[in-house]
Design an enzyme around this catalytic site. Structure first.
Site, mmCIF file in Angstrom:
data_model
loop_
_atom_site.group_PDB
_atom_site.id
_atom_site.type_symbol
_atom_site.label_atom_id
_atom_site.label_comp_id
_atom_site.label_asym_id
_atom_site.label_seq_id
_atom_site.Cartn_x
_atom_site.Cartn_y
_atom_site.Cartn_z
ATOM 1 N N GLU A 1 0.827 -1.211 0.000
ATOM 2 C CA GLU A 1 0.000 0.000 0.000
ATOM 3 C C GLU A 1 0.861 1.261 0.000
ATOM 4 O OE1 GLU A 1 -3.965 1.690 2.358
ATOM 5 O OE2 GLU A 1 -2.978 -0.146 3.026
ATOM 6 N N HIS B 1 9.839 -26.488 0.628
ATOM 7 C CA HIS B 1 9.372 -27.645 -0.122
ATOM 8 C C HIS B 1 8.373 -27.254 -1.201
ATOM 9 C CE1 HIS B 1 11.259 -30.575 2.643
ATOM 10 N NE2 HIS B 1 11.083 -29.601 3.519
ATOM 11 N N LYS C 1 -12.962 1.767 -2.166
ATOM 12 C CA LYS C 1 -13.925 2.064 -1.100
ATOM 13 C C LYS C 1 -15.111 2.845 -1.651
ATOM 14 C CE LYS C 1 -10.685 2.242 2.816
ATOM 15 N NZ LYS C 1 -10.092 3.140 3.844
#
Length: 434
Positions: free
Chosen positions: A273, A294, A405
């Site tokens: 951000e 792994h 938003k």
């Protein structure tokens, strides 16, 4: 805390020692700008003053009336939850901590049905008091308490700004309230009541967390701290910037401690951000040692040369002995410990990357405790601010997040927003498997 940048030198991508020497002159100038911003308490830079500004007694006194709960639920999202979650995951407590940081109805239903609501404390965190996800989750939690005949006003406090819905709610119902610090973006607020209230409820040493942050801040204030060769935070910020400029667009953060896995989530928000602007930035990836040796290590060692791997470990930890065995090929493990095995895995990963000419940085903290966590989080924030300054991006804004938003609010009928129209106008090409 120390940072070893040796395995980022002369790799591919990488930076030479001469390149670091040249970059250090820019770091010194950036340090001057950072210190000036701190002295003036400018927006964003004020975050680097939090260890001195935050009063641990105020946090502890606010939560003290709740006594000894069995659980605490932090209702927040992004920076309103991840700092608290980092402390909670890293430090052991008899008080269980949960985080409603998403609006997944299945998760919220499961969590609320499993909690002893009459012995649960709820902390609602939003600087603006208008964050849709946070307020929606709070309304759901409040309803669940009322249905369970629990007086939600006796079990709730808020952490918010000077005005807004949550501040008004606290005044109306006489709820305890903590202040979100002024001039501090949420992702930089871990060393404030935003991140520390949950820690205080869980019985952690809030003062020690802030002391760790202060120790890292002191390094910025010392004579000569403007050099990347003398300040761990600046060493990390400068090297990540240099490698990003040379093609390391991915930063894979790989702690070698289960308790630090959530730290990698906190780091991911901070890094993405803050730095992802103007076509620039470094994509944070999350891994866990030794588990991801792994899986992901295959890509980091043999895939595209576009990655830096950040290896993180405590140098001291509780240990557990490996029992002796007569199984063929495994007798070498007997008499050693899980900690020794994990350290061997850490060093093998580091050496594997170096042998392939892939850059890595080693970060070591003393142990996973309050002081070391405060130091680590502060150092990463300072590193991020330095990286942003060197890249000439505005580290403390988040326009893309704000766009989303507004779009969501418009889609829910919360006002007229052109961003919502962009969502409605989305082009579709559906391949239906039904």
């Amino acid at each position: 805390m120390n940072v070893d940048i040796g395995n980022a030198l002369d790799t591919s991508p990488g930076v030479s020692r001469d390149g670091l020497e040249r970059l250090d002159r820019r770091v010194e100038r950036a340090h001057g700008r950072i210190q000036e911003g701190r002295e003036r308490g400018e927006h964003g830079f004020a975050a680097l003053n939090l260890p001195e500004r935050c009063d641990p007694r105020e946090v502890e006194d606010t939560v003290a009336p709740f006594g000894d709960p069995r659980a605490v639920v932090t209702v927040g999202i992004g920076g309103s939850a991840l700092g608290a979650a980092t402390f909670s995951a890293a430090l052991e407590s008899d008080v269980d901590a949960y985080f409603l940081d998403n609006v997944d109805p299945a998760h919220a239903r499961r969590l609320l049905s499993s909690l002893p609501l009459e012995e649960t404390v709820v902390n609602v965190v939003s600087k603006s008091g208008t964050t849709a996800e946070t307020l929606a989750n709070f309304l759901v939690v409040r309803d669940a308490m009322q249905r369970a005949s629990v007086d939600w006003t006796d079990r709730t406090f808020v952490t918010t700004g000077p005005s807004g819905n949550l501040r008004e709610l606290a005044a109306k119902h006489d709820l305890p309230a903590l202040d979100v610090p002024e001039g501090v973006p949420g992702r930089f607020a871990a060393l404030s009541p935003v991140g520390l209230a949950c820690a205080a409820i869980q019985g952690h040493d809030v003062e020690a967390i802030l002391e760790g942050g202060s120790a890292a801040a002191d390094r910025l204030d010392r004579a000569g701290a403007g050099s990347l060769f003398e300040t761990p935070a600046y060493a990390y910020g400068a090297v990540t910037y240099a490698l990003a400029q040379r093609g390391a667009g991915v930063n894979a953060v790989m702690p070698y401690a289960e308790s630090l896995e959530t730290f990698a989530e906190w780091f991911a928000q901070l890094w993405a951000e803050s730095l992802g602007k103007d076509g620039l930035g470094q994509t944070p990836a999350r891994a866990l040692g030794a588990t991801d040796q792994h899986s992901q290590l295959q890509l980091y060692r043999a895939g595209p040369r576009d990655k830096l791997v950040t290896l993180l470990r405590p140098t001291e930890r509780p240990d557990l002995e490996i029992p002796e065995t007569d199984l063929e090929g495994l007798s070498y493990l007997g008499g050693s410990t899980l900690g020794e095995l994990l350290d061997a895995e850490f060093e093998a990963t580091e050496a594997s990357l170096a042998a392939a000419g892939r850059p890595s940085v080693r970060i070591e903290i003393d142990r996973v405790d309050e002081r070391s966590l405060g130091e680590l989080l502060y150092a990463m924030e300072a590193a991020c601010v330095l990286h942003g300054d060197l890249a000439s991006v505005d580290t403390f804004v988040q326009p893309a997040v704000e766009w989303g938003k507004r779009a969501a609010r418009g889609l829910l009928g919360g006002g007229e927003f052109p961003e919502a129209e962009a969502v409605r106008d989305k082009e579709t090409l559906i391949v239906d498997g039904n």
